[in-house]
Design an enzyme around this catalytic site. Sequence first.
Site, short mmCIF file in Angstrom:
data_model
loop_
_atom_site.label_atom_id
_atom_site.label_comp_id
_atom_site.label_asym_id
_atom_site.label_seq_id
_atom_site.Cartn_x
_atom_site.Cartn_y
_atom_site.Cartn_z
N CYS A 229 0.83 -1.21 0.00
CA CYS A 229 0.00 0.00 0.00
C CYS A 229 0.86 1.26 0.00
O CYS A 229 0.50 2.26 -0.61
CB CYS A 229 -0.92 0.00 1.21
SG CYS A 229 -2.15 -1.33 1.20
N CYS B 134 12.90 11.27 -8.15
CA CYS B 134 11.85 10.27 -7.96
C CYS B 134 11.28 10.44 -6.55
O CYS B 134 11.56 11.44 -5.88
CB CYS B 134 12.37 8.85 -8.19
SG CYS B 134 13.47 8.22 -6.91
#
Length: 600
Positions: A284, A558
Site C-alpha cells: 500500500c 523520484c
Amino acid sequence: MSPPDQTTLPSNCDDASTLRVQNEALRNQVDTLQEQLAALKAELEAARGLTATAADTIAPTPADAPRRASCGPCGGDPSTSAPTAPPAHPPRAPPRHGLSRAQAERYSRHLLLPAFGVAAQERLCRGSVLIVGCGGLGSPAAMYLAAAGVGRLGLVDHDSVDVSNLHRQVMHSTARVGMHKALSGRLTCAAINPTVQVEAHVCGLSPASALALVDGYDVVIDASDNPATRYLVSDACVVAGKPLVSAAAVGTDGQLTVYNHGPDGPCYRCLFPESPSPENCSRCGEAGVLGVVPGVMGCLQALEAIKLLSGVGEVASKKLTLFDALSGRFTTVRLRGRSPGCVACGASPALTRASLPDYDYVLFTGQPPDDGPPPDLQLLDAAARLAPAEVAALLAAEANGAEANGAAAADGAAEAVAEAGEQGPEAGAKRGEDEARAGAESSTGSAGPAGPGPRRGVLLLDVRPQAQYDVMALPGAVHVPFERLDERLGEVLALCGAPAGSTPAGSSAAESSAANSAPTSASAAEAAPQGAAVDAPEAAAAGAGNHPPPRPRVVVLCRRGNNSQRVAARLAALGVEGVTDMVGGYQAWARQVDPAMPLL
C-alpha cells in the site's frame, strides 16, 4: 464484568519503552473499566426503572386507601376489592441457553435469525480470535467481531498510528495519531462492546513469540501487510492446529481464503512454496490502496471467523475469493488441497514446534516483517549525488541566471531596435524580438518550437508515476515516468544532449535490466558497458583528485531516491555527461526544504 484488558510485553523490550507502554496500557485499562462500569450502571438504572413502574401500578392511591380499608369480609363490596399483586418471581420455564439478559438483548438480532440462533451465539461468546495486524484489514475485522460478541480478542501489532493510515484504518482516529495501533484498537473495541475481553500485544509477532500467541486462541486472522509475517502466521497455525483466515488488499483489488481448515485444507506454503521476489510484492505504501477495499476484505474476514466459531455456514476453505472493486465483481477460484511435499503441513514437515522459533523468515522472503519503504539503493557514488538543499541552491542559481540573462536580452533587444532604426520600425522590432527570444531560451534551456533539443541549463528529469506527479512537482521538471523510459529514451537523450548514436539498437531493455539489477555498490561507471562514454559526476570526481565534480547538467528525481539512481546510472552508461540524482527524492525535499509540500 469481563476481566481487565491485558497488554503483552516481551522481555526483550528495553526498560524505558516497557514502562511507557505499561503506563499507557494501565491508563487504557482504567478507561475501559470505566466504560464497562458505565454500561453496567445504565443496565442497573434501567432495571430499577422497571421495578419502580411495576410498584406504581399496584400501589394504592391516597383516595383509594379508605375505600380499600372498608372492603373485605366485614361488609365491603367484593367487586371493588384490590387487585392481587404479581408474585415476586413470575413463573418462567428454565432457560435453554447460558446467555444473560443483557447478552440476549445485545445480540437479539442474531438470536432472531433462524440460520444462526442462540446456540451459535453462545459458541461465539465462548470463542477467541487473534488478529495479526491492526491496519486496513484488521480494523473492520476487530470491530465487527467485538460487536458480534466474540468472547476474547487479541490484537497484534508493532506500529503506531500515522495520519496516512486514517483513510482506511477505521479503528483509529485523528486524535490517536502516534498512539500504538494495538492500544488504539483495544479502546475502539471496548467502546463498541465493553463485555468483550480485548488483549493488546504491542510488540508484534516474531518466530519466538508466534506459537505462544497462536496457541491461546481458537481462530487466527492474518491482516498483515508483508510476506515474512504471512509465512510466519501460516506456519504457526499449522504447528498449533488452528484455522487461518487470510486476506490481502492493494490498489483496487482484494482476495480472501481460509487456510489449514479441514482434513485436506492447504496452508499458505502449499500455494506459495517459494516467496515472491521483493519487486513483485505490491504494498500500500508504494502502489496505494482505495480505502474501502481493505474494509470490504476485513469484513469478509470477520464473517469467516464467525462461521468458524459458531459452526454456521460454509467456510471458504480450498477456494480463493477475488474482489475487483472497480467492476464490483467477486470471483471464486478453486484451490488444490494440501501438498504432500509441503515443508509445513506435508507428510514429513521440516517446520515443527521445535524448529519454527529459529526459522529466518526475513532471509527466506528477502523482506523485513513490516510495510516500511524499500531499502535505499547505492548505485551512484554518494559524493556525486545531490542533497535536497543542493538542488534548491541549484534552482536558485538557475533562477538568478535567468533574471540576469533576461535583463541582458532586454538590453540587447533595445540596442537592436536602435541600430535597425534606419531600416524602419518593423525591421527593428523584428530584430529585437529575435534577440529577446534567444536570450530567454539560453537562460531557461527551453526547447524551441521545432521540438526538444539539448538543454543549456540544468535539466530536472522527474521519473515518478503520473499520479504522484499530478500531486506536486518541482518547477520546470520534465516528466518521463520510469515505466515509460524505454519508449521515450530517444527524447530523453536528446534533452540531455547525449552524443549522436549513443543508443545502440536493441539496447534499451537490456540496459534497463542491468540498471535495475545493479549491485548496491556499483557506480554509474560500473553500470556502463565496456568502452561506453561515461562522464557522470562521480566518474569525473574519481579522476580529478581533490577537485570538485563538474556542475551537474541533469538531475533525476523520484519519490525516494531509488528509481532516480537507476535512471541516472543508465543515462551515464549511454554517454550523458553530468548526470546525477537527488538523495531521498521528493520525500527528502518535503522534509528538508519545503515542509508545506505534501509528503506522500
